[in-house]
Design a protein around this motif. Sequence first.
Motif, short mmCIF file in Angstrom:
data_model
loop_
_atom_site.label_atom_id
_atom_site.label_comp_id
_atom_site.label_asym_id
_atom_site.label_seq_id
_atom_site.Cartn_x
_atom_site.Cartn_y
_atom_site.Cartn_z
N VAL A 21 -32.91 -33.52 1.20
CA VAL A 21 -31.93 -34.37 1.40
C VAL A 21 -32.40 -35.25 2.75
CG1 VAL A 21 -30.09 -32.75 0.67
CG2 VAL A 21 -30.96 -32.66 3.08
N VAL A 25 -31.23 -38.82 4.64
CA VAL A 25 -30.60 -38.75 6.11
C VAL A 25 -31.07 -40.13 6.71
CG1 VAL A 25 -30.30 -37.65 8.29
CG2 VAL A 25 -30.20 -36.36 6.03
N ALA A 28 -29.53 -43.14 5.20
CA ALA A 28 -28.26 -43.48 5.69
C ALA A 28 -28.31 -44.13 7.06
CB ALA A 28 -27.40 -42.02 5.74
N SER A 29 -29.14 -43.67 8.10
CA SER A 29 -29.30 -44.21 9.26
C SER A 29 -29.71 -45.91 9.19
CB SER A 29 -30.50 -43.55 10.16
OG SER A 29 -30.14 -42.34 10.04
N PHE A 49 -23.87 -40.55 0.87
CA PHE A 49 -22.66 -39.56 1.79
C PHE A 49 -22.65 -38.41 1.11
CE2 PHE A 49 -22.04 -44.07 2.12
CZ PHE A 49 -22.49 -44.29 3.73
N TYR A 51 -24.75 -36.44 -0.50
CA TYR A 51 -25.88 -35.59 -0.07
C TYR A 51 -25.68 -35.22 1.49
CZ TYR A 51 -27.87 -36.83 -4.40
OH TYR A 51 -28.02 -37.01 -5.91
N LEU A 52 -25.45 -36.09 2.20
CA LEU A 52 -25.06 -35.58 3.89
C LEU A 52 -24.31 -34.68 3.90
CD1 LEU A 52 -25.19 -39.34 5.34
CD2 LEU A 52 -26.87 -37.65 5.56
N THR A 53 -23.13 -34.70 3.13
CA THR A 53 -21.98 -33.59 3.20
C THR A 53 -22.66 -32.37 2.75
OG1 THR A 53 -20.29 -35.20 2.65
CG2 THR A 53 -19.90 -32.83 2.34
N PHE A 55 -25.83 -31.50 3.14
CA PHE A 55 -26.76 -30.99 4.09
C PHE A 55 -25.98 -30.62 5.12
CE2 PHE A 55 -28.70 -32.27 8.17
CZ PHE A 55 -29.84 -31.81 7.86
N THR A 56 -25.02 -31.16 5.61
CA THR A 56 -24.17 -30.53 6.80
C THR A 56 -23.57 -29.00 6.50
OG1 THR A 56 -23.67 -32.78 7.57
CG2 THR A 56 -22.27 -31.01 8.31
#
Length: 403
Positions: A21, A25, A28-29, A49, A51-53, A55-56
């Motif tokens: 992921v 990230v 996304a930046s 987004f 995948y960011l979820t 990851f978190t």
Amino acid sequence: MNLPSPLRRRSLFVLLSLAVVMPFVLAASQAAEAAKPGAKTEVEDDSIFKYLTVFTEVLGLVRNAYVEPTEPELLMTSALEGTVDALDPFAAFVPAPGAERFALVSQVGASRCGLHLARERGVVFVASVDEGSPAAQAGVAVGDILAKLDGASSRELPLWEIEARFAAAEGTRVECEWIRRGETRKAALSLAAYPPAAARLSESRGVPVLRLPRLDAATAGQVRALLAPLAGREPARLLIDLRGASAGDARSAYELAGLFADGALGLLKARDKTVETFSDSQPNLYTGELAVLVDRSTVGPAELLAVALQQRAGARLVGERSFGYTGRQEIVALSDGSRLRLATAFYTAPDGKPVTGGLTPDLAVDESTRRFGEKDEPLGELILRKGVGLLLGEESLPEKKAA
């Protein structure tokens, strides 16, 4: 930077997940930087987004529910190392504390050991060994797997740190444990500078054999001098030996290709963009029949030369499939002081295609193609014999299967 043994084992899944992921990230930046008020944004179910979820969520579970306390900085560093490991065998992530040391290591390179190492799925192995180097003198061979380095497991050391230990001061003794065909052996290296191997010309059964152990700025001049006495010689046959050649640079490879071929020789491409074009229009130094010996330690510049001769000069490749890497590496400074070494562009064959997956020989000579009477012959000698035999008309190419 070593994880406790239980933590390292059980966090493997986590690290692999983070490795997957992290590119999202970064993307996304970049997307956030480029976004402007009023711009249209399409968010789909499989968008970044999501995948960011995940990851978190994974990071939070590891920090709050894992059986032992974890250090977020260590987890993130390991995740970034896993990310670059998934890119290519030579990519590396260097944390900020190691950046200064890494700069010195990059200058030294393999000049004190002769080892060109690569990493795939956490396994560090020998891609090639320079002739006359401390590694060659210690008996290290292509394909050897580095198991331990100064008593530490290679799996617990990032690639850049392994390179740093092999780039230590001259006179340093590096204790190594290698695995070859399932057997473990120890072979220590005493680091020392060594002269770069030069091009040389020999003969095998009357066929001139041009050995190119490296392709650098001096090689083209050496080749011109070596081949001058062959002018007008009949029949015009030449065997070029690129086995084990990895040191050098792409520009020297294209310059060498221009001694034997005209026209387009290759490109430097960054994704779908052509950065530079390489070609030659000068009279050829040699125009006779060519065969080129390659093996799995034919890497980078040597692969570019081999494929250029194959496509533009009608050369036939003999031996094993080559390594398959012609990336242009850059070292990028990140915002926290860390460094990232990655390929930002690829050099290509004359047809514009990158050399990925390795070059397929026209006449394959490897363990799977040996005949019954060839089982006891060393593979290196067999490849040479087959290459000479092809130029003498004693060997024939396999028929190509109809598409």
